[in-house]
Enzyme design. Structure first.
Site, PDB file in Angstrom:
ATOM      1  N   CYS A 283       0.811  -1.220   0.000  1.00 22.11           N
ATOM      2  CA  CYS A 283       0.000   0.000   0.000  1.00 22.11           C
ATOM      3  C   CYS A 283       0.850   1.277   0.000  1.00 22.11           C
ATOM      4  O   CYS A 283       0.470   2.275  -0.607  1.00 22.11           O
ATOM      5  CB  CYS A 283      -0.975  -0.002   1.160  1.00 22.11           C
ATOM      6  SG  CYS A 283      -0.234  -0.141   2.803  1.00 22.11           S
ATOM      7  N   HIS A 310      -1.906   2.113   7.124  1.00 20.11           N
ATOM      8  CA  HIS A 310      -2.392   2.100   5.745  1.00 20.11           C
ATOM      9  C   HIS A 310      -2.220   3.513   5.203  1.00 20.11           C
ATOM     10  O   HIS A 310      -2.141   4.480   5.977  1.00 20.11           O
ATOM     11  CB  HIS A 310      -3.848   1.652   5.675  1.00 20.11           C
ATOM     12  CG  HIS A 310      -4.324   1.386   4.267  1.00 20.11           C
ATOM     13  ND1 HIS A 310      -3.591   0.656   3.359  1.00 20.11           N
ATOM     14  CD2 HIS A 310      -5.453   1.770   3.614  1.00 20.11           C
ATOM     15  CE1 HIS A 310      -4.256   0.581   2.217  1.00 20.11           C
ATOM     16  NE2 HIS A 310      -5.379   1.249   2.347  1.00 20.11           N
ATOM     17  N   ASP A 327      -8.622   4.933  -2.980  1.00 21.70           N
ATOM     18  CA  ASP A 327      -7.671   3.888  -2.590  1.00 21.70           C
ATOM     19  C   ASP A 327      -7.289   3.100  -3.829  1.00 21.70           C
ATOM     20  O   ASP A 327      -8.078   2.307  -4.352  1.00 21.70           O
ATOM     21  CB  ASP A 327      -8.293   2.970  -1.535  1.00 21.70           C
ATOM     22  CG  ASP A 327      -7.270   2.041  -0.888  1.00 21.70           C
ATOM     23  OD1 ASP A 327      -6.373   1.570  -1.614  1.00 21.70           O
ATOM     24  OD2 ASP A 327      -7.369   1.778   0.320  1.00 21.70           O
TER      25      ASP A 327
END
Length: 635
Positions: A283, A310, A327
């Site tokens: 990520c 995250h 995202d």
């Protein structure tokens, strides 16, 4: 006035505070210049009492270290071997010049006067000087660590503003293709709703997300062995090379192959320029590179950091006058409650960093504000607000009054949004898709309610449109390369993404093999079985099935298996997914139909890949791998 923004901020302190901080900063810099090969002089422990009392409370002091070239590590600030000694000397000399002038009795350098701004209740967007008294955080060491994180992220986002780097990103982004698709979708939206207020950038960011996830970047659990191509396991860290450090990879994972006893290195690059070349990571790499791509296309974007490990991106929608959650790992947009309601994260601090400001956006991502507030114990709220105000005041010194006013107005809109928690909406209740099953389970990010991984009812049912009812015919087909359905019998209507037309799905996902340029639907990693189905219901319009023709393509490897079934009322028929058209008369008279594919079998760690649906070469853009034609008659 110094050419360095950090030194200019440092000069705003009182004479005594400036001289104390300057002495320490010059000592750090001179030690490196005198002893360039001594590792001990290239590292500053964040918990060091001298650092915490002499530098941390002083405006601009830590910023000077970052401008010198220091970078954030877990417990230290580190001056990497790849850092520019010339830049270090430039900042050092600027500080020394100001110090010498003050010691000779000269007047301190004052910052240039700025045009007064209208008063605002939004302290975080104000350009007024920050008062010298800093509220004390709950823990000095905790606040130091938090401050370094803020500083590091605020400094790193400036990389996205490099015109050369943006141009490099534009060379790999299919700009015209994405823009053309965005324009088509905008036109369709306006045809469907003449009152639609969305703008082209809203659809462009959706296209960019889809391209980034499906065609450009790839997720890394463990790299395949560089010798035999077999599976590997992460067995700790390796020492970074000079080239690794040059691209911000202070951590290098050791992906070890048990078969041939070879270590494959996986540097965790933190420089988006390098990520444009490697096109892989987790990520951190995804959000880093995607945010650069947004800026390269002229979208106003900011990098979002979540203290529960995250990161993602926010893009400002001019037409909607608000920031949109994006995202890239999950290919989702405007689903901010996904992490709390879907993944089950226990959120505490979420901050957004752009070239102009830092904003605490935690409240956008939670519908449980009292619970979140109880978890925010790392620093005192007053200290956090004061620190963010200081960072923003420093960064915004060179902005025009109009731009400062615009940022203030935007922040007011955000604060109003944060006041009232929203309820989770469709698409925010599912677990995480990116990463291996074991990795997601270990992080507790499968589903909020339980640890069942990917079972999800999609709930779509094909029912005849007016045209299909009149023609007594329904014809739909799917291309895995384009990842779109074409409803031929309804003016060739196009429906994007493989799961938009599913009735049910369980433990399946769409896989793109960048190396082999292939795409297909497979089981999720770690699952023993997967299932996918489509439903057709003609009873609402008073019709029933006359006959059905189906073409379905599936492929198996080793002991993998795929079982296709056609169910119409009490009748269930198995059929082959060999890519040939098959006709069925035994379903005549039924008002509904369900087509199901079950995937199972396979061997070893890659068993999930041994049963595949709709495998196609990415070069064959005009081929279809699934097609259903249903002839109808009156009930």
């Amino acid at each position: 006035m110094s050419a360095s923004a950090a030194v200019a901020t440092l000069c705003e302190n009182s004479n005594d505070d400036f001289l104390d901080a300057a002495k320490l900063l010059l000592t750090y810099a001179d030690n490196i210049l005198r002893f360039p090969n001594e590792e001990k002089y290239r590292s500053i422990r964040i918990g060091n009492p001298t650092f915490s009392t002499k530098l941390l409370p002083i405006k601009g002091a830590v910023e000077c270290l970052f401008e010198m070239g220091f970078e954030e590590a877990e417990t230290h600030l580190v001056f990497p071997k790849s850092a520019s000694v010339e830049q270090l000397k430039l900042i050092r000399d600027s500080i020394a010049t100001e110090r010498d002038q003050r010691l000779r009795g000269g007047q301190p350098v004052q910052p240039a006067a700025s045009t007064p701004e209208p008063e605002s209740s939004v302290a975080a967007a104000s350009s007024q000087a920050i008062p010298p008294a800093t509220p004390q955080p709950s823990s000095l060491e905790s606040s130091m660590s938090f401050f370094v994180t803020l500083q590091s992220n605020f400094q790193n986002v400036m990389l996205y503003e490099s015109s050369d780097l943006q141009e490099e990103a534009r060379r790999v982004i299919p700009q015209q293709q994405l823009l053309s698709s965005a324009e088509q979708n905008l036109n369709k939206a306006k045809e469907a709703d003449p009152e639609c207020k969305l703008g082209i950038e809203d659809f462009l960011v959706l296209e960019l997300l889809r391209w980034f996830k499906q065609a450009f970047f790839s997720w890394v659990n463990c790299l395949p062995c560089s010798r035999c191509g077999g599976s590997t396991q992460n067995q700790g860290s390796l020492s970074p090379t000079t080239d690794d450090l040059r691209w911000g990879a202070q951590r290098v994972e050791n992906h070890f192959c048990q078969s041939c006893q070879l270590s494959t290195r996986f540097p965790r690059y933190n420089n988006p320029e390098k990520l444009l070349q490697t096109k892989r990571g987790r990520c951190g790499e995804w959000a880093n590179c995607f945010t650069l791509c947004c800026r390269a296309l002229g979208l106003e974007a900011r990098y979002v950091w979540d203290s529960t490990d995250h990161v993602w991106t926010e893009v400002y929608s001019v037409s909607q006058r608000r920031w949109l959650h994006c995202d890239s790992c999950e290919n989702v947009c405007d689903k901010p409650l996904l992490y709390e309601a879907g993944w089950g994260k226990k959120l505490s601090y979420i901050l957004a960093f752009s070239k102009d400001q830092v904003v605490d956006v935690t409240w956008r991502y939670s519908c449980k504000h009292p619970e979140v507030l109880e978890r925010r114990t790392r620093v005192q709220e007053a200290w956090l607000m004061h620190t963010i105000n200081g960072l923003n005041a420093s960064r915004q010194q060179s902005l025009s009054p109009d731009r400062k006013r615009e940022l203030t107005e935007r922040l007011l809109v955000e604060l109003v949004e944060f006041i009232s928690p929203k309820k989770p909406k469709e698409g925010e209740l599912g677990g995480r898709n990116s990463g291996s099953l074991a990795w997601r389970i270990a992080r507790g990010e499968t589903r909020a309610a339980d640890t069942e991984t990917t079972t999800q009812s999609a709930g779509f049912v094909f029912t005849p449109t007016d045209r299909e009812k009149a023609d007594r015919f329904l014809h739909v087909r799917y291309s895995s390369v384009k990842d779109e359905y074409c409803r031929v019998s309804n003016n060739s209507e196009v429906i994007q993404t493989w799961d938009r037309c599913l009735w049910k799905k369980e433990s399946v996902f769409r896989k793109i093999e960048h190396d082999w340029e292939m795409v297909y639907i497979a089981r999720t990693e770690g699952s023993s079985e997967g299932r996918i189905s489509w439903k057709f219901d003609f009873s609402p319009v008073g019709l029933k099935i006359k006959s059905v023709s189906i073409m379905a393509a599936s492929q198996t490897f080793q002991s993998g298996r795929v079982c296709w079934r056609l169910q119409a009322g009490p009748t269930t028929t198995e059929f082959s997914g060999d890519g040939n058209v098959q006709s069925f008369q035994n379903v005549a008279g039924s008002p509904e139909l369900v087509i199901t594919a079950e995937l199972g079998g396979g061997d070893g760690d890659a068993s999930w890949q041994h049963s595949q649906l709709f495998r196609q070469s990415q070069k064959h853009t005009e081929e279809y791998s699934f097609e259903v034609q249903i002839y109808l008659e009156d009930d």
